[in-house]
Design a protein around this motif. Structure first.
Motif, PDB file in Angstrom:
ATOM      1  N   ASP A  44       0.689  -1.123   0.006  1.00  0.00           N
ATOM      2  CA  ASP A  44       0.001   0.057   0.157  1.00  0.00           C
ATOM      3  C   ASP A  44       0.853   1.198  -0.063  1.00  0.00           C
ATOM      4  O   ASP A  44       0.578   2.130  -0.631  1.00  0.00           O
ATOM      5  CB  ASP A  44      -0.885  -0.008   1.348  1.00  0.00           C
ATOM      6  CG  ASP A  44      -2.020  -1.248   1.136  1.00  0.00           C
ATOM      7  OD1 ASP A  44      -2.402  -1.161  -0.063  1.00  0.00           O
ATOM      8  OD2 ASP A  44      -2.860  -1.415   1.952  1.00  0.00           O
ATOM      9  N   ASN A  59       2.410   1.601  -3.590  1.00  0.00           N
ATOM     10  CA  ASN A  59       1.465   2.186  -4.346  1.00  0.00           C
ATOM     11  C   ASN A  59       1.095   3.699  -4.210  1.00  0.00           C
ATOM     12  O   ASN A  59       0.997   4.604  -5.007  1.00  0.00           O
ATOM     13  CB  ASN A  59      -0.206   1.460  -4.470  1.00  0.00           C
ATOM     14  CG  ASN A  59       0.095   0.161  -4.793  1.00  0.00           C
ATOM     15  OD1 ASN A  59       0.844  -0.276  -5.667  1.00  0.00           O
ATOM     16  ND2 ASN A  59      -0.873  -0.824  -4.191  1.00  0.00           N
ATOM     17  N   TYR A  60       1.010   4.122  -2.839  1.00  0.00           N
ATOM     18  CA  TYR A  60       1.028   5.572  -2.510  1.00  0.00           C
ATOM     19  C   TYR A  60       2.184   6.219  -3.082  1.00  0.00           C
ATOM     20  O   TYR A  60       1.833   7.534  -3.744  1.00  0.00           O
ATOM     21  CB  TYR A  60       0.572   5.822  -0.993  1.00  0.00           C
ATOM     22  CG  TYR A  60       0.687   7.072  -0.530  1.00  0.00           C
ATOM     23  CD1 TYR A  60      -0.499   7.718  -0.269  1.00  0.00           C
ATOM     24  CD2 TYR A  60       1.846   7.920  -0.422  1.00  0.00           C
ATOM     25  CE1 TYR A  60      -0.506   9.259   0.088  1.00  0.00           C
ATOM     26  CE2 TYR A  60       1.823   9.159   0.163  1.00  0.00           C
ATOM     27  CZ  TYR A  60       0.573   9.817   0.212  1.00  0.00           C
ATOM     28  OH  TYR A  60       0.640  10.976   0.664  1.00  0.00           O
ATOM     29  N   TYR A  71      -1.954   1.509   7.891  1.00  0.00           N
ATOM     30  CA  TYR A  71      -2.588   2.769   7.101  1.00  0.00           C
ATOM     31  C   TYR A  71      -3.389   3.592   8.384  1.00  0.00           C
ATOM     32  O   TYR A  71      -4.223   2.928   8.637  1.00  0.00           O
ATOM     33  CB  TYR A  71      -3.447   2.428   6.055  1.00  0.00           C
ATOM     34  CG  TYR A  71      -4.119   3.354   5.476  1.00  0.00           C
ATOM     35  CD1 TYR A  71      -3.467   4.472   4.781  1.00  0.00           C
ATOM     36  CD2 TYR A  71      -5.340   3.251   4.904  1.00  0.00           C
ATOM     37  CE1 TYR A  71      -4.018   5.491   4.139  1.00  0.00           C
ATOM     38  CE2 TYR A  71      -5.994   4.262   4.127  1.00  0.00           C
ATOM     39  CZ  TYR A  71      -5.202   5.467   3.628  1.00  0.00           C
ATOM     40  OH  TYR A  71      -5.937   6.408   2.938  1.00  0.00           O
TER      41      TYR A  71
END
Length: 433
Positions: free
Chosen positions: A201, A204-205, A411
């Motif tokens: 994640d 991807n961010y 997250y």
């Protein structure tokens, strides 16, 4: 029957073979230096030079009264070749791809870092003069010198490794040498995910942040992997954009077609001719860059970098030394102020709050692993301070029996830049819209 080398050299059986080989190597090195045609040697490439010197040493060894075993003979030749063409005792360490740092604390004390852990190695220089001579040969290749009038020097090896040396009288226990090595193979963001440095994640961010032209600052301590991360992030810069890199010592290995690499320069022996990162920044702005990447922000150029980010060069990136995202903002403030800027703190906070978008915090943990411990978004001003929101964090849960740090990336808050990422196509909305 051939007499043992150690016995013939000293007449004592107690002397080690290794000591005897070292003595022969020292004598042979001087003979080779005295006999070779140095001017002719400079016309040869490294392979030809090595072959020429090896033949000369074979001839000189044949004239020796001492009879050497084949392994001893090869050891002498390799030692002398390393001394003349390379960096002497350090050559074996430089040949080891697992070694990331070489730290010489005087002629008899050498440490290396392997896989994030420091360990002492059984290698040494003959004496302090031998070590200083090796340092002098390193820096001479880049037009620098090291002596009592100039006892501190930064240089770079041909493979890109960064070198710092300091000699007496400043170094009290003998000359000190530090070599920071960089792997021959570039590391990608996917590699960092597989190493556990970040989650998918987070990958991807950060990919989306680069594509969406967020201004990114990578913060961390020494050896945290800032330069590695910066190089990996740059691979997501879209093809066709013109990128200019500014570095004190060229370390970044960008896999981009349209890149111009600039490197600062220290003053010469007369104290003139220095070119700073700030000087390079001013020139880079005249070179029509789409993005500017600063290898490390260290001084007054911090303001130049922020102004460049805020005047049509979005998507620029840089690194600095700081232990937390909050410390990174304070470091920027301090560097700008120490550079002589007379702007009030409120104005500087406004510049930082409006210009920076993402601070990526990198750290080297006690077990030697490197992790991204935080990704923080800068969201403008909150009163008289910079407003920020941590989006990702590494939550440590403990340490296992072998000392390995346990934990996972979380997250922790929704990104405020998602709409921007969706709008430019850097991320796909959850509903597919």
């Amino acid at each position: 029957m051939a007499t043992r080398l150690s016995e013939r050299l000293s007449g004592k059986r107690t002397q080690s073979v290794e000591s005897g080989v070292s003595d022969v190597a020292t004598r042979l090195r001087q003979q080779v230096i005295d006999r070779i045609d140095h001017q002719a040697l400079t016309q040869l490439d490294e392979a030809e030079m090595r072959e020429h010197l090896q033949k000369e040493m074979e001839r000189l060894l044949d004239l020796e009264e001492v009879r050497l075993a084949r392994s001893e003979r090869q050891s002498v030749i390799h030692t002398v070749l390393d001394e003349i063409l390379g960096l002497g005792p350090l050559e074996t360490l430089l040949a080891d791809p697992a070694v990331s740092d070489i730290l010489v604390n005087g002629p008899d004390t050498i440490y290396v870092e392997r896989r994030g852990q420091l360990e002492r190695v059984n290698i040494s220089f003959r004496d302090n003069a031998h070590l200083i001579n090796t340092i002098s040969r390193i820096v001479a290749k880049v037009g620098r010198r090291v002596d009592e009038s100039s006892p501190i020097v930064d240089a770079r090896l041909p493979d890109g490794s960064r070198v710092n040396a300091i000699i007496p009288p400043l170094a009290l226990d003998g000359a000190a040498l530090s070599i920071r090595r960089f792997g021959a193979n570039t590391i990608s963001m996917k590699d960092l995910v597989s190493y556990g440095s970040m989650s998918s994640d987070m990958h991807n961010y950060l990919r989306a942040a680069v594509i969406a032209k967020c201004n990114i600052l990578v913060s961390g301590g020494t050896g945290a992997g800032k330069t590695t991360l910066l190089g990996a992030l740059s691979n997501y810069i879209p093809a066709g954009e013109r990128v200019i890199t500014l570095e004190d010592s060229a370390e970044l290995k960008l896999q981009l077609d349209h890149t111009v690499r600039l490197e600062s320069r220290p003053a010469n022996m007369e104290g003139r001719g220095a070119i700073s990162i700030g000087d390079l920044m001013k020139n880079a702005l005249r070179m029509r860059p789409d993005r500017i990447i600063v290898g490390e922000v260290r001084g007054a150029e911090a303001l130049d970098m922020l102004q460049a980010m805020n005047t049509g060069h979005e998507g620029s990136m840089g690194t600095l030394h700081a232990n937390t995202p909050r410390d990174a903002v304070q470091r920027l403030m301090t560097m700008i102020t120490m550079g002589g800027t007379k702007l009030p703190p409120e104005t500087l906070y406004q510049i930082i709050g409006r210009t920076l978008h993402v601070i990526v915090q990198a750290a080297r943990l006690p077990d030697g692993s490197r992790r991204i411990t935080s990704i923080t978004e800068v969201l403008g001003m909150d009163g008289d301070a910079v407003k920020s929101s941590e989006v990702f964090a590494f939550e440590q849960s403990g340490v296992d029996a072998e000392g390995k740090v346990l934990g996972q990336h979380e997250y922790v808050a929704e990104s405020q830049f998602l709409d921007k990422f969706y709008r430019v196509g850097a991320l796909r909305p959850p509903n597919g819209g």
